[in-house]
Each structure stands twice: as structure tokens, then as C-alpha cells.
Design a protein around this motif. Sequence first.
Motif, mmCIF file in Angstrom:
data_model
loop_
_atom_site.group_PDB
_atom_site.id
_atom_site.type_symbol
_atom_site.label_atom_id
_atom_site.label_comp_id
_atom_site.label_asym_id
_atom_site.label_seq_id
_atom_site.Cartn_x
_atom_site.Cartn_y
_atom_site.Cartn_z
ATOM 1 N N VAL A 23 -6.813 27.818 1.956
ATOM 2 C CA VAL A 23 -5.894 26.907 2.792
ATOM 3 C C VAL A 23 -7.570 26.072 3.601
ATOM 4 N N ILE A 24 -8.465 26.577 3.107
ATOM 5 C CA ILE A 24 -10.505 26.254 3.219
ATOM 6 C C ILE A 24 -9.752 24.831 2.794
ATOM 7 N N VAL A 25 -9.427 24.503 0.786
ATOM 8 C CA VAL A 25 -10.061 23.768 0.141
ATOM 9 C C VAL A 25 -8.707 22.436 0.586
ATOM 10 N N GLY A 26 -7.748 22.936 0.278
ATOM 11 C CA GLY A 26 -6.785 22.204 0.416
ATOM 12 C C GLY A 26 -6.637 21.195 1.120
ATOM 13 N N VAL A 31 -7.924 14.724 1.597
ATOM 14 C CA VAL A 31 -8.947 13.843 2.317
ATOM 15 C C VAL A 31 -9.291 12.921 0.968
ATOM 16 N N GLY A 32 -10.153 14.307 0.449
ATOM 17 C CA GLY A 32 -11.011 13.413 -0.826
ATOM 18 C C GLY A 32 -10.269 12.098 -1.547
ATOM 19 N N LEU A 33 -8.667 12.591 -2.486
ATOM 20 C CA LEU A 33 -7.737 11.748 -2.453
ATOM 21 C C LEU A 33 -7.800 11.138 -1.769
ATOM 22 N N ILE A 34 -7.297 11.352 -1.287
ATOM 23 C CA ILE A 34 -6.614 9.874 0.416
ATOM 24 C C ILE A 34 -8.199 8.049 -0.251
ATOM 25 N N VAL A 35 -9.591 9.165 -0.099
ATOM 26 C CA VAL A 35 -10.895 8.407 0.200
ATOM 27 C C VAL A 35 -10.674 7.957 -1.815
ATOM 28 N N GLN A 39 -11.349 4.069 -2.048
ATOM 29 C CA GLN A 39 -12.574 3.486 -2.626
ATOM 30 C C GLN A 39 -12.045 2.615 -3.816
ATOM 31 N N ALA A 40 -10.498 2.880 -4.838
ATOM 32 C CA ALA A 40 -10.260 2.315 -5.630
ATOM 33 C C ALA A 40 -9.871 0.877 -5.309
ATOM 34 N N ARG A 54 -15.235 14.636 3.602
ATOM 35 C CA ARG A 54 -14.717 16.009 2.980
ATOM 36 C C ARG A 54 -14.916 16.951 3.266
ATOM 37 N N LEU A 55 -15.817 16.847 3.907
ATOM 38 C CA LEU A 55 -17.323 17.959 4.397
ATOM 39 C C LEU A 55 -17.049 18.613 6.160
ATOM 40 N N ILE A 56 -16.812 17.177 6.284
ATOM 41 C CA ILE A 56 -16.081 17.621 8.055
ATOM 42 C C ILE A 56 -14.778 17.522 8.174
#
Length: 89
Positions: A23-26, A31-35, A39-40, A54-56
Motif C-alpha cells: 500500500v505504501i510503496v506501490g 509515480v517513479g515509472l511515469i517520471v 525522463q526517457a 516519489r517522496l511526495i
Amino acid sequence: MTPEVVMDLFSEALYLTVLMVLVIVGPSLIVGLIVSMFQAATQINEQTLSFLPRLIMTIATIGMAGPWIITKFMDLFTRLYTNIPTLIG
């Protein structure tokens, strides 16, 4: 206390731990994948650009799901505490 009871308690605790982490990391993984895709696509290679969203997201998820997680955690320990006489004897 039989090995079956110990395994049931352990599996329930492990399931709850995995559920809490998921629940917390998913959402932060999504969001990390989208960012990373952004970036790519734009060829921006800044390390801090992926960290802040990701932190937010992680903080927001803990803020929204925190009461539910604490309730689940308290339910497990309340159930364990009230069942101590039956588990030991």
C-alpha cells in the motif's frame, strides 16, 4: 501451542506486512515509472527529478492510508493479545 498455530500466526503477520508495504510503496513505484518514462522521452538525466515526486507520493499515501494501516495493525495485536490464554494452554 502447536506448529500449525505458529504457522497461522506467522502467515497472518507476514500477509499484513506485505499488504502494508504494498500500500505504501506501490503508488510511489507507479509515480517513479511515469517520471522515468518522462525522463526517457525528454532525455533529461537529473537524479533528483525522480526522487521528489516519489517522496511526495509516499508521504501522501502514508497520510491517506495511515489510519487504515494502524487499524489493521492494532486489530492483529488486539486479537493476539486477547487469544494469549487459548494459544498458550
